[in-house]
Design a protein around this motif. Structure first.
Motif, PDB file in Angstrom:
ATOM      1  N   ASP A 117       1.335   8.690 -10.407  1.00  0.00           N
ATOM      2  CA  ASP A 117       1.271   9.614  -9.484  1.00  0.00           C
ATOM      3  C   ASP A 117      -0.113   9.559  -9.816  1.00  0.00           C
ATOM      4  O   ASP A 117      -1.147  10.085  -8.486  1.00  0.00           O
ATOM      5  N   ASN A 118      -0.694   9.531 -10.939  1.00  0.00           N
ATOM      6  CA  ASN A 118      -2.590   9.063 -10.513  1.00  0.00           C
ATOM      7  C   ASN A 118      -2.591   8.052  -9.784  1.00  0.00           C
ATOM      8  O   ASN A 118      -3.869   7.875  -8.601  1.00  0.00           O
ATOM      9  N   PHE A 119      -2.173   6.945  -9.613  1.00  0.00           N
ATOM     10  CA  PHE A 119      -1.845   5.943  -8.797  1.00  0.00           C
ATOM     11  C   PHE A 119      -2.017   6.396  -7.223  1.00  0.00           C
ATOM     12  O   PHE A 119      -3.079   6.029  -6.692  1.00  0.00           O
ATOM     13  N   SER A 120      -1.260   7.354  -7.064  1.00  0.00           N
ATOM     14  CA  SER A 120      -1.031   7.977  -5.857  1.00  0.00           C
ATOM     15  C   SER A 120      -2.175   8.646  -5.102  1.00  0.00           C
ATOM     16  O   SER A 120      -2.433   8.594  -4.431  1.00  0.00           O
ATOM     17  N   ALA A 121      -2.954   9.225  -6.068  1.00  0.00           N
ATOM     18  CA  ALA A 121      -3.574  10.329  -5.628  1.00  0.00           C
ATOM     19  C   ALA A 121      -4.295   9.661  -4.985  1.00  0.00           C
ATOM     20  O   ALA A 121      -5.725   9.905  -4.555  1.00  0.00           O
ATOM     21  N   ILE A 122      -4.947   9.145  -6.563  1.00  0.00           N
ATOM     22  CA  ILE A 122      -6.223   8.267  -5.408  1.00  0.00           C
ATOM     23  C   ILE A 122      -6.230   6.584  -4.729  1.00  0.00           C
ATOM     24  O   ILE A 122      -6.932   6.809  -3.636  1.00  0.00           O
ATOM     25  N   VAL A 123      -4.915   6.590  -4.562  1.00  0.00           N
ATOM     26  CA  VAL A 123      -4.980   5.935  -2.899  1.00  0.00           C
ATOM     27  C   VAL A 123      -4.615   6.904  -2.569  1.00  0.00           C
ATOM     28  O   VAL A 123      -5.784   6.194  -1.449  1.00  0.00           O
ATOM     29  N   ALA A 124      -4.377   7.725  -2.027  1.00  0.00           N
ATOM     30  CA  ALA A 124      -4.624   8.815  -1.449  1.00  0.00           C
ATOM     31  C   ALA A 124      -6.216   8.738  -0.789  1.00  0.00           C
ATOM     32  O   ALA A 124      -6.397   9.161   0.928  1.00  0.00           O
ATOM     33  N   GLU A 125      -7.074   8.820  -1.492  1.00  0.00           N
ATOM     34  CA  GLU A 125      -8.285   9.693  -1.867  1.00  0.00           C
ATOM     35  C   GLU A 125      -9.305   9.021  -1.002  1.00  0.00           C
ATOM     36  O   GLU A 125      -9.949   8.750  -0.578  1.00  0.00           O
ATOM     37  N   VAL A 126      -8.683   6.901  -1.823  1.00  0.00           N
ATOM     38  CA  VAL A 126      -9.270   5.991  -0.733  1.00  0.00           C
ATOM     39  C   VAL A 126      -8.918   5.924   0.748  1.00  0.00           C
ATOM     40  O   VAL A 126     -10.130   5.747   1.641  1.00  0.00           O
ATOM     41  N   ALA A 127      -7.832   6.464   1.131  1.00  0.00           N
ATOM     42  CA  ALA A 127      -7.800   6.191   2.233  1.00  0.00           C
ATOM     43  C   ALA A 127      -7.949   7.050   3.242  1.00  0.00           C
ATOM     44  O   ALA A 127      -8.167   6.722   4.374  1.00  0.00           O
ATOM     45  N   LYS A 128      -8.528   8.240   2.850  1.00  0.00           N
ATOM     46  CA  LYS A 128      -9.299   8.896   3.993  1.00  0.00           C
ATOM     47  C   LYS A 128     -10.350   7.940   3.338  1.00  0.00           C
ATOM     48  O   LYS A 128     -11.386   8.333   4.530  1.00  0.00           O
ATOM     49  N   ARG A 129     -11.442   7.144   3.132  1.00  0.00           N
ATOM     50  CA  ARG A 129     -13.151   6.884   3.055  1.00  0.00           C
ATOM     51  C   ARG A 129     -13.684   5.339   3.210  1.00  0.00           C
ATOM     52  O   ARG A 129     -14.244   5.031   3.798  1.00  0.00           O
ATOM     53  N   ALA A 130     -11.730   4.990   3.517  1.00  0.00           N
ATOM     54  CA  ALA A 130     -11.997   3.737   4.577  1.00  0.00           C
ATOM     55  C   ALA A 130     -11.418   3.119   5.235  1.00  0.00           C
ATOM     56  O   ALA A 130     -10.171   3.800   5.842  1.00  0.00           O
ATOM     57  N   ARG A 131     -11.431   2.414   6.761  1.00  0.00           N
ATOM     58  CA  ARG A 131     -11.171   2.066   7.204  1.00  0.00           C
ATOM     59  C   ARG A 131      -9.536   1.459   7.245  1.00  0.00           C
ATOM     60  O   ARG A 131      -7.853   1.327   8.459  1.00  0.00           O
ATOM     61  N   GLU A 132      -9.364   0.260   6.739  1.00  0.00           N
ATOM     62  CA  GLU A 132      -8.119  -0.136   6.381  1.00  0.00           C
ATOM     63  C   GLU A 132      -7.668  -0.451   4.422  1.00  0.00           C
ATOM     64  O   GLU A 132      -9.074  -1.164   4.059  1.00  0.00           O
ATOM     65  N   VAL A 133      -6.786  -0.022   4.009  1.00  0.00           N
ATOM     66  CA  VAL A 133      -6.329  -0.613   2.991  1.00  0.00           C
ATOM     67  C   VAL A 133      -5.098  -1.504   2.336  1.00  0.00           C
ATOM     68  O   VAL A 133      -4.251  -0.498   2.655  1.00  0.00           O
ATOM     69  N   LEU A 134      -5.502  -1.843   2.302  1.00  0.00           N
ATOM     70  CA  LEU A 134      -3.928  -2.185   1.267  1.00  0.00           C
ATOM     71  C   LEU A 134      -4.102  -2.099  -0.150  1.00  0.00           C
ATOM     72  O   LEU A 134      -4.660  -2.673  -1.064  1.00  0.00           O
ATOM     73  N   VAL A 135      -2.501  -1.931  -0.584  1.00  0.00           N
ATOM     74  CA  VAL A 135      -2.196  -1.565  -1.595  1.00  0.00           C
ATOM     75  C   VAL A 135      -0.775  -2.363  -2.435  1.00  0.00           C
ATOM     76  O   VAL A 135      -0.202  -2.432  -1.087  1.00  0.00           O
ATOM     77  N   PHE A 136      -1.110  -2.644  -3.779  1.00  0.00           N
ATOM     78  CA  PHE A 136      -0.526  -3.292  -4.514  1.00  0.00           C
ATOM     79  C   PHE A 136       0.197  -2.850  -5.901  1.00  0.00           C
ATOM     80  O   PHE A 136      -0.937  -2.618  -6.688  1.00  0.00           O
ATOM     81  N   ASN A 137       0.859  -1.918  -5.727  1.00  0.00           N
ATOM     82  CA  ASN A 137       1.715  -1.620  -7.128  1.00  0.00           C
ATOM     83  C   ASN A 137       2.422  -2.140  -8.078  1.00  0.00           C
ATOM     84  O   ASN A 137       2.734  -2.894  -7.554  1.00  0.00           O
ATOM     85  N   THR A 138       1.185  -2.449  -9.098  1.00  0.00           N
ATOM     86  CA  THR A 138       0.886  -3.558  -9.496  1.00  0.00           C
ATOM     87  C   THR A 138       1.286  -2.849 -10.915  1.00  0.00           C
ATOM     88  O   THR A 138       1.099  -3.300 -12.549  1.00  0.00           O
ATOM     89  N   ILE A 139       1.660  -1.900 -11.345  1.00  0.00           N
ATOM     90  CA  ILE A 139       2.105  -0.422 -12.227  1.00  0.00           C
ATOM     91  C   ILE A 139       3.698  -1.216 -12.654  1.00  0.00           C
ATOM     92  O   ILE A 139       4.905  -1.630 -11.818  1.00  0.00           O
ATOM     93  N   CYS A 140       3.938  -1.469 -14.087  1.00  0.00           N
ATOM     94  CA  CYS A 140       5.063  -2.395 -14.713  1.00  0.00           C
ATOM     95  C   CYS A 140       6.202  -1.396 -14.444  1.00  0.00           C
ATOM     96  O   CYS A 140       5.726  -0.179 -15.149  1.00  0.00           O
ATOM     97  N   ILE A 141       7.523  -2.257 -14.140  1.00  0.00           N
ATOM     98  CA  ILE A 141       8.813  -1.300 -13.973  1.00  0.00           C
ATOM     99  C   ILE A 141       9.067  -0.405 -15.002  1.00  0.00           C
ATOM    100  O   ILE A 141       9.798   0.625 -15.074  1.00  0.00           O
ATOM    101  N   GLU A 142       8.740  -1.746 -15.733  1.00  0.00           N
ATOM    102  CA  GLU A 142       9.343  -0.638 -17.759  1.00  0.00           C
ATOM    103  C   GLU A 142       8.493   0.641 -17.866  1.00  0.00           C
ATOM    104  O   GLU A 142       9.064   1.242 -18.174  1.00  0.00           O
TER     105      GLU A 142
END
Ligand code: SF4
Length: 287
Positions: free
Chosen positions: A176-201
């Protein structure tokens, strides 16, 4: 032990979270270090404690796996721990004549590769995680030039980003922390590429801890005080169960934390061995 079980005296009902014990990356690093120690009569070194659990590091020391804080020696076997290191550290260790055995966790290596790739593709790299954590330092070192580390959403709210931003995560940050930051950055950049590198475990462990925290009166989080993922687990659980306590071993349990017949949950970090959790569960039966 799993499920709710009746206990004597205080009659606590103890429940241990599923999937407790070392994560695969920690298991792998320990196996690699022990195998290296078994092949030589000399000490095997790790740059920093192999894992963030003092009790396990002490046991490893007894079989010849010893942490060093700097590459001051000339030669010997050096195991790179699961957090990974920068290419510069690899090069320095080689120059000093160490035989290097790389136990970087495959999930961490993937995050390093993603960061490098994003940079090569011309994205400004944002890493969601803790700036001072060795894993984040290692990931950052794979990005030449500027990268930005954000631990929480407030840190990105007032920033100006490049038009193209690539975002990755430290492997142990909450989703949820990662998602919140992604959402905020998306408001401030024209193009956002996201890799969710959180380990599944990690994601699974946090989800299970969250679920257990919502069902119990008291929650014990077992793990090293120097373990970032254990501390994060504690913070996460405390938001759900206020009577959450972080302990390293069963000796730290205080009987005054519990009332007659209460439900007690036990969760543990990725670097906490199963036997430490079992000792905690056993101690609760003796209250
Ligand atoms: S928590 Fe995940 S990323 Fe970290 S060492 Fe364990 S398996 Fe690897």
């Amino acid at each position: 032990m799993s499920g709710l079980q009746k206990r004597a005296r205080k009659n606590l009902k103890v429940s241990v979270s599923e999937g407790i014990g070392f994560c695969s990356g920690v298991r792998r690093a320990i196996k690699i270090a022990l195998a290296a120690a078994g092949r030589t009569k000399e000490t095997v070194f790790t740059l920093g404690p192999l894992i963030h659990n003092p009790q396990v590091v002490e046991k490893l020391r007894q079989v010849g796996v010893v942490p060093i804080s700097r590459l001051t020696r000339k030669g010997g076997t050096l195991v790179i721990r699961s957090h990974g290191v920068s290419p510069e550290v690899f090069a320095r260790a080689e120059r000093k004549g160490y035989k290097i055995i790389d136990a970087t966790c495959p999930f961490v290596r993937k995050a390093q590769e993603r960061a490098r790739r994003l940079h090569e593709m011309g994205y400004q790299v944002v890493i969601v995680g803790e700036k001072t954590h060795p894993e984040v330092k290692g990931i950052r070192s794979h990005v030449e030039g500027r990268s930005f580390v954000a631990e929480n959403v407030d840190q990105v709210k007032r920033l100006n980003f490049a038009s193209r931003v690539g975002i990755i995560a430290q492997t142990t940050v909450p989703l949820d922390n990662f998602s919140a930051i992604v959402a905020e950055v998306a408001k401030r950049a024209r193009e956002v590429l996201v890799f969710n590198t959180i380990c599944i475990e990690t994601a699974l462990r946090q989800e299970r801890a969250r679920r257990l925290a919502s069902k119990v009166d008291v929650l014990l989080v077992v793990g090293g005080r120097n373990s970032a993922n254990t501390s994060r687990l504690e913070r996460l659980c405390r938001t759900i169960c206020q009577r959450t306590h972080h302990i390293e071993t069963a000796r730290e349990i205080d009987g005054r934390w519990f009332k007659q017949g209460e439900k007690v949950g036990i969760v543990a970090g990725a670097s906490t061995p199963r036997w430490l959790v079992d000792e905690v569960a056993q101690k609760l039966t003796e209250l």
